[in-house]
Design a protein around this motif. Structure first.
Motif, short mmCIF file in Angstrom:
data_model
loop_
_atom_site.label_atom_id
_atom_site.label_comp_id
_atom_site.label_asym_id
_atom_site.label_seq_id
_atom_site.Cartn_x
_atom_site.Cartn_y
_atom_site.Cartn_z
N PHE A 30 -9.54 -4.62 -40.61
CA PHE A 30 -10.15 -5.27 -41.71
C PHE A 30 -9.69 -6.58 -42.10
CE2 PHE A 30 -7.58 -1.98 -43.42
CZ PHE A 30 -6.97 -2.60 -44.80
N THR A 31 -10.38 -7.31 -42.95
CA THR A 31 -9.90 -8.33 -43.67
C THR A 31 -9.50 -7.89 -45.18
OG1 THR A 31 -11.30 -9.88 -42.64
CG2 THR A 31 -10.59 -10.49 -44.78
N SER A 32 -8.36 -8.46 -45.84
CA SER A 32 -7.96 -7.85 -47.24
C SER A 32 -8.88 -8.54 -48.04
CB SER A 32 -6.24 -8.40 -47.36
OG SER A 32 -6.21 -8.58 -48.57
N PHE A 33 -9.35 -7.68 -49.21
CA PHE A 33 -10.42 -8.03 -50.31
C PHE A 33 -9.52 -9.02 -51.15
CE2 PHE A 33 -14.35 -5.36 -50.76
CZ PHE A 33 -14.56 -5.22 -49.67
N SER A 34 -8.28 -8.74 -51.49
CA SER A 34 -7.59 -9.71 -52.36
C SER A 34 -7.49 -11.10 -51.94
CB SER A 34 -6.23 -8.88 -52.92
OG SER A 34 -5.53 -8.72 -51.77
N ASP A 35 -7.05 -10.82 -50.56
CA ASP A 35 -7.11 -12.28 -49.79
C ASP A 35 -8.35 -13.17 -50.06
OD1 ASP A 35 -5.59 -14.20 -48.06
OD2 ASP A 35 -7.07 -13.54 -46.74
N MET A 36 -9.25 -12.33 -49.61
CA MET A 36 -10.69 -13.02 -49.92
C MET A 36 -10.86 -13.75 -51.33
SD MET A 36 -13.70 -10.93 -47.83
CE MET A 36 -13.34 -9.65 -48.24
N GLY A 37 -10.62 -12.98 -52.18
CA GLY A 37 -10.72 -13.27 -53.57
C GLY A 37 -10.00 -14.72 -53.96
N LEU A 38 -8.58 -14.64 -53.47
CA LEU A 38 -7.79 -15.76 -53.69
C LEU A 38 -8.33 -17.25 -52.75
CD1 LEU A 38 -5.21 -16.65 -54.62
CD2 LEU A 38 -3.85 -16.07 -52.41
N LEU A 39 -8.76 -16.84 -51.77
CA LEU A 39 -9.28 -18.00 -51.09
C LEU A 39 -10.65 -18.54 -51.46
CD1 LEU A 39 -8.58 -16.81 -47.05
CD2 LEU A 39 -7.22 -18.42 -48.48
N ALA A 40 -11.37 -17.55 -52.07
CA ALA A 40 -12.68 -18.02 -52.77
C ALA A 40 -12.16 -18.58 -54.01
CB ALA A 40 -13.50 -16.48 -53.04
N ALA A 41 -11.34 -18.33 -54.77
CA ALA A 41 -10.95 -19.01 -55.92
C ALA A 41 -10.54 -20.62 -55.58
CB ALA A 41 -9.72 -18.10 -56.58
N LYS A 42 -9.91 -20.68 -54.47
CA LYS A 42 -9.41 -21.90 -54.27
C LYS A 42 -10.51 -23.02 -53.98
CE LYS A 42 -4.95 -20.69 -52.70
NZ LYS A 42 -3.62 -20.53 -51.56
#
Length: 369
Positions: free
Chosen positions: A298-310
């Motif tokens: 799976f893809t990390s949820f916290s990583d998704m949130g960080l990239l989305a914030a950028k």
């Protein structure tokens, strides 16, 4: 008389001064309170997930003046309609949305946008789409969407999922896909895996080595929310699956599989004497909880949130047009095996898979190594 006129003029000029001063103070106050507003929509019952938390943490550190407005949809499309109405009144600078269902209800698919129903004039950053292309959220991964939507997904290609299943067991002859027929992303994932299996079968000349792949649906309570199953349906569905003696069960990324994950897994464990089978998923939430799926990629949820914030920062601070911001997939991928589920169901992986995998151990078991 002159004395009265002097008082009149003083009061008059004082009034004018007061009005000017009041206007200036109000104007300054308006300017000072003109914060950027980010409106966050959380789809699942848990509300803010780790993707939402990392998104918020990023802005707290980079731009603490941003105002965050959070709303929980509680997996209700009726709630999403109310949320859309509120968004149109508040008119935030940017919208964050978790999940495919919520995004489609708020922004529409790229080929069915209705300005009377959907938000079309505010930038939207979305996260958590398992099948963004097949669900028609976007046309192509890694490219600008050409509309007011961009974001970060959790898509795992079907060929990778199939490879992980093969690596878990050396005898992969039959796969059962368990999904929700009312969720676009769930159906898309099931059809995508089945197409991949058929593709691989075409490369095999001996029919005895071909893999069968079937889709099984939950019974949904008629007339109610499509995330609610018929009472007793889970046990019945699991027994139906075990009767078919699959070598692998794939649980798609959808609301039912996530909400009822523990109950579903416990039923597979309960009837392991009938047939024991490993259960695979591509969703972090379906493997990180106790008694959840056997293993996952799976893809990390916290990583998704960080990239989305950028990406949100690009739109808010760099003033980049949302239509030109590419939609991407999270960078951090993990292969995880749950020790408690693996032990309880009695289905161990091949030794070759243990080396690259992270083994999740319950707290009570950590003292025993």
């Amino acid at each position: 008389m002159k004395f009265k006129l002097k008082i009149f003029y003083k009061l008059f000029f004082f009034g004018i001064f007061f009005l000017i001063s009041s206007y200036s103070v109000c104007e300054c106050a308006d300017i000072g309170s003109n914060k950027k507003k980010i409106y966050m929509v959380h789809w699942v019952n848990e509300g803010r997930l780790s993707c939402g938390q990392s998104f918020i943490d990023y802005f707290k550190e980079k731009d603490p003046d941003v105002e965050i407005i959070e709303r929980e949809a509680k997996q209700s499309k009726d709630n999403l309609k109310k949320i859309v109405e509120e968004i149109k009144k508040i008119k935030p600078n940017l919208i964050y949305i978790y999940s495919t269902t919520a995004l489609i209800e708020i922004a529409g698919t790229y080929d069915a946008v209705d300005p009377t129903r959907h938000i079309t004039d505010i930038p939207i950053i979305t996260v958590g789409q398992s099948e963004p292309v097949l669900s028609k959220v976007i046309k192509e991964i890694g490219k600008p969407t050409g509309r007011n939507v961009s974001g970060v997904g959790q898509h795992v290609p079907a060929n990778l999922s199939y490879k992980m299943m093969q690596q878990y067991t050396g005898n992969l002859k039959k796969i059962i896909i368990l999904c929700n027929k009312f969720e676009t992303n769930s159906i898309a994932a099931a059809q995508s895996l089945r197409a991949e299996v058929e593709k691989q079968n075409q490369k095999i000349k001996i029919k005895a080595n071909q893999v069968k792949c079937e889709i099984v649906f939950f019974d949904i309570v008629p007339g109610k929310n499509t995330t609610v199953v018929v009472p007793g349906s889970i046990e019945k569905t699991v027994l139906n699956i075990l009767d078919q003696k699959p070598d692998m069960v794939f649980m798609t990324s959808d609301t039912i599989n996530t909400n009822l994950n523990s109950e579903i897994i416990n039923n597979f464990i309960k009837y392991k004497s009938k047939h024991a089978v490993p259960i695979f998923t591509t969703l972090e939430l379906q493997v990180t909880r106790p008694n959840s799926c056997t293993f996952a990629y799976f893809t990390s949820f916290s990583d998704m949130g960080l990239l989305a914030a950028k990406k949100a920062e690009q739109v808010l601070d760099a003033k980049e047009d949302i239509k030109k911001v590419p939609y991407d997939i999270g960078h951090k991928m993990s292969l995880v095996i749950r020790q408690d589920t693996m032990n309880a169901s009695g289905v161990s992986p091949l030794i070759s898979l243990l080396e690259p995998a992270e083994i999740l151990v319950e707290e009570k078991d950590k003292h025993h190594g």
